[in-house]
Design a protein around this motif. Structure first.
Motif, PDB file in Angstrom:
ATOM      1  N   ALA A 146       0.918  -1.128   0.070  1.00  0.00           N
ATOM      2  CA  ALA A 146      -0.099  -0.047   0.058  1.00  0.00           C
ATOM      3  C   ALA A 146       0.710   1.255  -0.003  1.00  0.00           C
ATOM      4  O   ALA A 146       0.389   2.373  -0.740  1.00  0.00           O
ATOM      5  CB  ALA A 146      -0.943   0.219   1.179  1.00  0.00           C
ATOM      6  N   TRP A 147       1.788   1.394   0.599  1.00  0.00           N
ATOM      7  CA  TRP A 147       2.777   2.629   0.877  1.00  0.00           C
ATOM      8  C   TRP A 147       3.483   2.757  -0.217  1.00  0.00           C
ATOM      9  O   TRP A 147       3.359   3.975  -0.924  1.00  0.00           O
ATOM     10  CB  TRP A 147       3.840   2.276   1.930  1.00  0.00           C
ATOM     11  N   ASN A 148       3.961   1.842  -1.271  1.00  0.00           N
ATOM     12  CA  ASN A 148       4.663   2.052  -2.451  1.00  0.00           C
ATOM     13  C   ASN A 148       3.595   2.502  -3.630  1.00  0.00           C
ATOM     14  O   ASN A 148       3.993   3.251  -4.391  1.00  0.00           O
ATOM     15  CB  ASN A 148       5.435   0.570  -2.616  1.00  0.00           C
ATOM     16  N   ARG A 149       2.629   1.692  -3.382  1.00  0.00           N
ATOM     17  CA  ARG A 149       1.586   2.252  -4.625  1.00  0.00           C
ATOM     18  C   ARG A 149       1.104   3.679  -4.037  1.00  0.00           C
ATOM     19  O   ARG A 149       0.966   4.296  -5.080  1.00  0.00           O
ATOM     20  CB  ARG A 149       0.024   1.499  -4.233  1.00  0.00           C
ATOM     21  N   LEU A 150       0.953   3.816  -2.927  1.00  0.00           N
ATOM     22  CA  LEU A 150       0.506   5.467  -2.614  1.00  0.00           C
ATOM     23  C   LEU A 150       1.782   6.391  -3.256  1.00  0.00           C
ATOM     24  O   LEU A 150       1.470   7.361  -3.740  1.00  0.00           O
ATOM     25  CB  LEU A 150       0.301   5.711  -1.338  1.00  0.00           C
ATOM     26  N   LEU A 151       3.175   6.079  -2.802  1.00  0.00           N
ATOM     27  CA  LEU A 151       3.922   6.824  -3.204  1.00  0.00           C
ATOM     28  C   LEU A 151       4.207   7.151  -4.679  1.00  0.00           C
ATOM     29  O   LEU A 151       4.393   7.989  -5.301  1.00  0.00           O
ATOM     30  CB  LEU A 151       5.381   6.143  -2.835  1.00  0.00           C
ATOM     31  N   HIS A 152       3.800   5.916  -5.387  1.00  0.00           N
ATOM     32  CA  HIS A 152       3.981   6.028  -6.968  1.00  0.00           C
ATOM     33  C   HIS A 152       2.783   6.780  -7.434  1.00  0.00           C
ATOM     34  O   HIS A 152       2.833   7.413  -8.562  1.00  0.00           O
ATOM     35  CB  HIS A 152       4.049   4.833  -7.575  1.00  0.00           C
ATOM     36  N   ILE A 153       1.605   6.826  -7.050  1.00  0.00           N
ATOM     37  CA  ILE A 153       0.647   7.630  -7.159  1.00  0.00           C
ATOM     38  C   ILE A 153       0.889   9.224  -7.255  1.00  0.00           C
ATOM     39  O   ILE A 153       0.583   9.827  -7.860  1.00  0.00           O
ATOM     40  CB  ILE A 153      -0.618   7.258  -6.631  1.00  0.00           C
ATOM     41  N   LEU A 154       1.685   9.379  -5.726  1.00  0.00           N
ATOM     42  CA  LEU A 154       2.129  10.716  -5.470  1.00  0.00           C
ATOM     43  C   LEU A 154       3.025  11.149  -6.642  1.00  0.00           C
ATOM     44  O   LEU A 154       3.429  12.582  -6.850  1.00  0.00           O
ATOM     45  CB  LEU A 154       2.241  11.002  -4.335  1.00  0.00           C
ATOM     46  N   GLN A 155       3.972  10.322  -7.257  1.00  0.00           N
ATOM     47  CA  GLN A 155       4.918  10.808  -8.143  1.00  0.00           C
ATOM     48  C   GLN A 155       4.330  11.106  -9.491  1.00  0.00           C
ATOM     49  O   GLN A 155       5.039  11.721 -10.046  1.00  0.00           O
ATOM     50  CB  GLN A 155       5.735   9.612  -8.006  1.00  0.00           C
ATOM     51  N   ARG A 156       3.189  10.835  -9.854  1.00  0.00           N
ATOM     52  CA  ARG A 156       2.719  10.910 -11.221  1.00  0.00           C
ATOM     53  C   ARG A 156       2.886  12.321 -11.771  1.00  0.00           C
ATOM     54  O   ARG A 156       3.232  12.565 -12.911  1.00  0.00           O
ATOM     55  CB  ARG A 156       1.393  10.521 -11.358  1.00  0.00           C
ATOM     56  N   PRO A 157       2.366  13.264 -10.808  1.00  0.00           N
ATOM     57  CA  PRO A 157       2.567  14.719 -11.312  1.00  0.00           C
ATOM     58  C   PRO A 157       4.017  15.187 -11.944  1.00  0.00           C
ATOM     59  O   PRO A 157       4.123  15.902 -12.904  1.00  0.00           O
ATOM     60  CB  PRO A 157       1.909  15.534 -10.517  1.00  0.00           C
ATOM     61  N   PHE A 158       4.839  14.888 -10.909  1.00  0.00           N
ATOM     62  CA  PHE A 158       6.359  15.215 -11.223  1.00  0.00           C
ATOM     63  C   PHE A 158       6.890  14.411 -12.286  1.00  0.00           C
ATOM     64  O   PHE A 158       7.614  15.107 -13.332  1.00  0.00           O
ATOM     65  CB  PHE A 158       7.125  14.771 -10.032  1.00  0.00           C
ATOM     66  N   LYS A 159       6.450  13.261 -12.622  1.00  0.00           N
ATOM     67  CA  LYS A 159       6.971  12.498 -13.930  1.00  0.00           C
ATOM     68  C   LYS A 159       6.273  12.977 -15.076  1.00  0.00           C
ATOM     69  O   LYS A 159       6.656  13.259 -16.022  1.00  0.00           O
ATOM     70  CB  LYS A 159       6.558  10.935 -13.645  1.00  0.00           C
ATOM     71  N   TRP A 160       4.902  13.436 -15.003  1.00  0.00           N
ATOM     72  CA  TRP A 160       4.295  14.214 -16.215  1.00  0.00           C
ATOM     73  C   TRP A 160       5.072  15.319 -16.530  1.00  0.00           C
ATOM     74  O   TRP A 160       5.162  15.463 -17.627  1.00  0.00           O
ATOM     75  CB  TRP A 160       2.802  14.280 -15.611  1.00  0.00           C
ATOM     76  N   ILE A 161       5.433  16.224 -15.420  1.00  0.00           N
ATOM     77  CA  ILE A 161       6.184  17.410 -15.820  1.00  0.00           C
ATOM     78  C   ILE A 161       7.570  17.185 -16.621  1.00  0.00           C
ATOM     79  O   ILE A 161       7.945  17.597 -17.612  1.00  0.00           O
ATOM     80  CB  ILE A 161       6.492  18.204 -14.551  1.00  0.00           C
ATOM     81  N   ALA A 162       8.213  16.149 -16.023  1.00  0.00           N
ATOM     82  CA  ALA A 162       9.394  15.817 -16.622  1.00  0.00           C
ATOM     83  C   ALA A 162       9.326  15.301 -18.058  1.00  0.00           C
ATOM     84  O   ALA A 162      10.109  15.640 -18.911  1.00  0.00           O
ATOM     85  CB  ALA A 162      10.264  14.817 -15.650  1.00  0.00           C
ATOM     86  N   ARG A 163       8.326  14.466 -18.105  1.00  0.00           N
ATOM     87  CA  ARG A 163       8.082  13.883 -19.630  1.00  0.00           C
ATOM     88  C   ARG A 163       7.767  15.116 -20.492  1.00  0.00           C
ATOM     89  O   ARG A 163       7.979  15.180 -21.698  1.00  0.00           O
ATOM     90  CB  ARG A 163       6.907  12.956 -19.507  1.00  0.00           C
ATOM     91  N   ARG A 164       6.725  16.055 -20.138  1.00  0.00           N
ATOM     92  CA  ARG A 164       6.481  17.176 -21.000  1.00  0.00           C
ATOM     93  C   ARG A 164       7.618  18.001 -21.275  1.00  0.00           C
ATOM     94  O   ARG A 164       7.614  18.482 -22.156  1.00  0.00           O
ATOM     95  CB  ARG A 164       5.292  18.037 -19.973  1.00  0.00           C
ATOM     96  N   ARG A 165       8.483  18.223 -20.156  1.00  0.00           N
ATOM     97  CA  ARG A 165       9.652  19.258 -20.608  1.00  0.00           C
ATOM     98  C   ARG A 165      10.599  18.319 -21.572  1.00  0.00           C
ATOM     99  O   ARG A 165      11.102  19.135 -22.573  1.00  0.00           O
ATOM    100  CB  ARG A 165      10.604  19.358 -19.119  1.00  0.00           C
ATOM    101  N   CYS A 166      10.656  17.066 -21.428  1.00  0.00           N
ATOM    102  CA  CYS A 166      11.641  16.317 -22.613  1.00  0.00           C
ATOM    103  C   CYS A 166      10.918  16.627 -23.975  1.00  0.00           C
ATOM    104  O   CYS A 166      11.849  16.356 -24.800  1.00  0.00           O
ATOM    105  CB  CYS A 166      11.712  15.020 -22.006  1.00  0.00           C
ATOM    106  N   GLN A 167       9.591  16.376 -24.014  1.00  0.00           N
ATOM    107  CA  GLN A 167       9.235  16.630 -25.321  1.00  0.00           C
ATOM    108  C   GLN A 167       9.335  17.859 -26.213  1.00  0.00           C
ATOM    109  O   GLN A 167       9.272  18.045 -27.361  1.00  0.00           O
ATOM    110  CB  GLN A 167       7.469  16.535 -25.087  1.00  0.00           C
ATOM    111  N   ASN A 168       9.535  18.980 -25.179  1.00  0.00           N
ATOM    112  CA  ASN A 168       9.865  20.301 -25.789  1.00  0.00           C
ATOM    113  C   ASN A 168      11.374  20.448 -26.135  1.00  0.00           C
ATOM    114  O   ASN A 168      11.784  21.744 -26.299  1.00  0.00           O
ATOM    115  CB  ASN A 168       9.195  21.248 -24.700  1.00  0.00           C
ATOM    116  N   LEU A 169      12.201  19.453 -25.862  1.00  0.00           N
ATOM    117  CA  LEU A 169      13.726  19.668 -26.160  1.00  0.00           C
ATOM    118  C   LEU A 169      13.968  19.360 -27.341  1.00  0.00           C
ATOM    119  O   LEU A 169      13.388  18.972 -28.270  1.00  0.00           O
ATOM    120  CB  LEU A 169      14.454  18.582 -25.426  1.00  0.00           C
TER     121      LEU A 169
END
Length: 169
Positions: A146-169
């Protein structure tokens, strides 16, 4: 000390980060988390895909080391022994001590070093605090518990931002 939870790059799995891509990023030292980054926690021994990927890294002149917070060194020693690579155990991520120790051991400066991991609060934050490239993967075998599932859900917005930035490179 810099503080950021946004990885520099995000990949689905470690094999998507090819040795050539690492060279293109200027990486000579790749520090890797073990559990859920290079192997699911349930995998007792390294598989052929990991051996092949590491061989490709060596062919490109990239040193790979494990940087682990594992409480028991047995798992890390077994993996690293079979892979023929070194490690820093009890690394204390996100503290900078383990990262610096690995760079001192290899003589590679921060600007040519990257960290590959699956967690923002240890791997990415520690890399950012150390001034090295922060690379992130989705957890191999999926987040367990449960703890790791919660952590990975909370990480999604940060990963989304990183993926978005990389698309613009």
């Amino acid at each position: 000390m810099p503080f950021s939870l946004i990885p520099d790059r995000v990949y689905d799995r470690y094999t998507d980060l090819t040795p050539q891509r690492l060279r293109d990023l200027g990486v000579r030292l790749l520090l890797c988390d073990l559990d859920y980054t290079l192997a699911p926690r349930s995998m007792a021994r390294p598989d052929g895909a990991l051996h092949d990927w590491l061989a490709g890294c060596r062919d490109e002149g990239i040193t790979v080391m494990i940087l682990s917070n594992n409480r028991s060194t047995r798992r890390v020693e077994t993996f690293c022994g079979e892979l023929g690579i070194h490690y820093v155990g009890h690394a204390g991520k996100p503290g900078v001590r383990g990262y610096r120790q690995a760079m001192e051991r290899t003589g590679v400066p921060p600007e040519e070093t990257a960290m590959l991991g699956d967690k923002l609060l240890t791997d990415v934050l520690g890399a950012k605090r150390t001034g090295i490239l922060a690379l992130m993967v989705e957890p191999l075998g999926g987040p367990v518990g449960a703890w790791n599932r919660l952590l990975h859900i909370l990480q999604r917005p940060f990963k989304w931002i990183a993926r978005r930035r990389c698309q613009n490179l």
